[in-house]
Design an enzyme around this catalytic site. Structure first.
Site, PDB file in Angstrom:
ATOM      1  N   HIS A 153      -8.299   1.196   1.676  1.00  0.00           N
ATOM      2  CA  HIS A 153      -8.092   1.052   3.120  1.00  0.00           C
ATOM      3  C   HIS A 153      -9.017   1.999   3.897  1.00  0.00           C
ATOM      4  CE1 HIS A 153      -4.857  -0.515   6.101  1.00  0.00           C
ATOM      5  NE2 HIS A 153      -6.003  -0.373   6.712  1.00  0.00           N
ATOM      6  N   GLU A 173       0.834  -1.198   0.000  1.00  0.00           N
ATOM      7  CA  GLU A 173       0.000   0.000   0.000  1.00  0.00           C
ATOM      8  C   GLU A 173       0.872   1.253   0.000  1.00  0.00           C
ATOM      9  OE1 GLU A 173      -2.849  -0.136   3.173  1.00  0.00           O
ATOM     10  OE2 GLU A 173      -3.853  -1.917   2.390  1.00  0.00           O
TER      11      GLU A 173
END
Length: 525
Positions: A278, A260
């Site tokens: 997220h 990420e």
């Protein structure tokens, strides 16, 4: 006044809590690792979210840092083992965004069941693809829950409200807790074979990494739908893409990715795949909750010693801390005494509590004993890194709680096994606050363990005390207190005396040569 740095964007109420609690706070966000490294040395506490990476280099520069607080659950951005070795407490806020994350998982489950994102996109593109989207009901379906902790239990509750059946895999889930939650406890293979939907709610560890591997994905029921709002790395993303392409997996929704921010995941563009960036904790309520919680937890630790939601030491509530503080001071001194006197490289230690001490939280007492004991190996030990150092050295630690009533209203005993057999020291509190040694290697002796001291094992003979006093007087060393104990008249005796200054080696050598002296050692508390 302790000083805290808030290094990531956080609700402004967090800074106000620090100020209200008497903690100085700076809000400085968006700094590079080098910039953070240059400034971190002045702070006692660090409040972060997911952006700040607390690496070994940052921790080495954080010479005054005592505590790190993560506003949220995941602490992948903190090197916890190294923080532990440096004596830094690492906390998170596991409950502030639990409902939010659980609701996001349920939302993604519905989105998968009814193909909402693609239906929305095509409708807004001017199409009317009513016959192209045939969804499934969730009612009566089986939800496979991998991880039945705080968030997983909330998901289970919501799923049961939707009239789903819930099968849970979690090594820490007891049968009693499963009944309480209303779920069926199962092994992983059973869950994979039966679940219509699978949702993951477990931390990323060596045991859970790629728990949905290519092999395990092949064990799932054909047409299963998979949701992950927990941690990236729990699913083999390439294997999941292949399972989606083949149709074995009917749909997948991921809020988290192995890397990420996810810029080029192999899953992007795959039919029946939904992704969000997220967002599990991204509600206004959750952001406020975790910010307030992390500020309260860090303030408690820095101002009162309270430890809440720590990942590398026992919890100690702000209410418990004042009550346990004198016990921890006693325990640390007993551990230090054993550590200074034991000549062997010890491999086990036992901490026993009885009386009033047996009614308390024993974990902080154990931590304090180890903190004192491990100073024989390192001079930078505290309650955080002492258990870490003990495990590193292979020290076996045993805790014993006695219900019996003894000679004292409260007692803490520390025992080690040496080449001469078991050796123990015991202490109590006078007036519930003043630490006193009351037993030493089976000999009753009452003493305060403070400052510089001299420990002597000797034969109980007339004139011995005078000889010791004379030797110290001739060396210009003033005696503060004199504490004696003996097994029997004329037998082995123990002498503990406090002195105003450190005892030089040449004076200790003189003491060792006095008639009747078996052992002598200078101590420091």
């Amino acid at each position: 006044m302790p000083k805290v740095l808030i290094s990531d964007q956080m609700d402004p109420q967090a800074a106000q809590i620090f100020k209200d609690r008497g903690v100085e706070v700076d809000v400085i966000t968006g700094k590079t690792p080098e910039e953070l490294k240059a400034m971190i040395g002045q702070y006692d506490g660090l409040a972060i979210r997911s952006s700040t990476k607390v690496t070994k280099e940052i921790l080495d520069a954080a010479t005054n840092l005592k505590v790190i607080g993560r506003a949220g659950i995941g602490v992948d951005n903190v090197d916890i083992p190294y923080a532990s070795s440096k004596g830094v407490v690492v906390m998170n806020t596991p409950f502030g965004n639990s409902i939010t994350t659980a609701e996001h998982a349920i939302a993604l489950m519905f989105a998968l069941a009814r193909q909402l994102p693609e239906a929305n996109a095509q409708t807004q593109a001017g199409k009317w693809p009513k016959n192209d989207f045939m969804g499934v009901e969730v009612t009566g379906k089986t939800l496979g829950l991998i991880g039945a902790g705080n968030i997983g239990s909330i998901v289970a509750s919501r799923a049961l409200g939707l009239k789903m059946k819930v099968v849970a895999f979690d090594p820490f889930l007891t049968p009693e807790r499963a009944v309480e939650m209303g779920v069926e406890k199962a092994d992983l293979d059973t869950l994979l074979a039966r679940a219509d939907f699978i949702t993951l709610h477990t931390p990323l560890t060596d045991q859970t990494r790629n728990i949905l591997s290519r092999e395990n994905l092949a064990k799932t029921k054909k047409g299963v739908r998979i949701i992950n709002c927990a941690r990236g790395g729990l699913i083999d993303e390439v294997a999941l893409k292949d399972a989606l392409d083949s149709g074995h997996v009917a749909g997948a929704a991921l809020d988290v990715f192995a890397v990420e921010p996810a810029k080029d995941s192999p899953l992007f563009g795959t039919p029946n795949f939904i992704s969000t960036p997220h967002l599990g904790a991204s509600t206004s309520e959750a952001q406020v909750n975790v910010a307030l919680q992390v500020a309260e937890q860090l303030s408690d630790y820095l101002m009162t010693g309270g430890v809440t939601n720590a990942l590398n030491m026992p919890s100690l509530s702000a209410e418990e801390a004042p009550k346990l503080k004198p016990y921890m001071a006693l325990a640390e001194k007993l551990g230090s005494l054993v550590g200074q006197l034991a000549a062997d490289d010890l491999d086990n230690i036992a901490i026993e509590v009885e009386g009033a001490a047996a009614e308390l939280n024993i974990k902080p007492i154990t931590g304090a004993v180890l903190s004192g004991f491990m100073r024989r190996y390192s001079d930078t030990v505290n309650m955080v890194n002492a258990p870490y150092l003990a495990r590193e050295r292979g020290l076996d630690v045993r805790e014993v709680r006695h219900d019996r009533e003894g000679d004292y209203h409260t007692l803490v005993r520390v025992t080690v096994n040496t080449s001469q057999g078991a050796r123990s020291v015991a202490g109590t509190l006078f007036g519930n606050s003043a630490a006193r040694l009351v037993e030493m290697f089976g000999i009753g002796v009452e003493a305060e363990l403070e400052g510089h001291m001299l420990y002597i094992v000797n034969e109980d003979t007339p004139g011995f005390i005078g000889r010791v006093g004379t030797a110290l007087g001739e060396a210009g060393i003033n005696i503060g207190t004199f504490n004696l104990g003996r097994r029997s008249a004329g037998g082995e005796a123990v002498l503990l005396l406090s002195v105003d200054d450190a005892i030089p080696q040449n004076v200790l050598d003189t003491i060792c040569k006095l008639p009747g002296v078996k052992r002598a050692k200078a101590l420091k508390f």
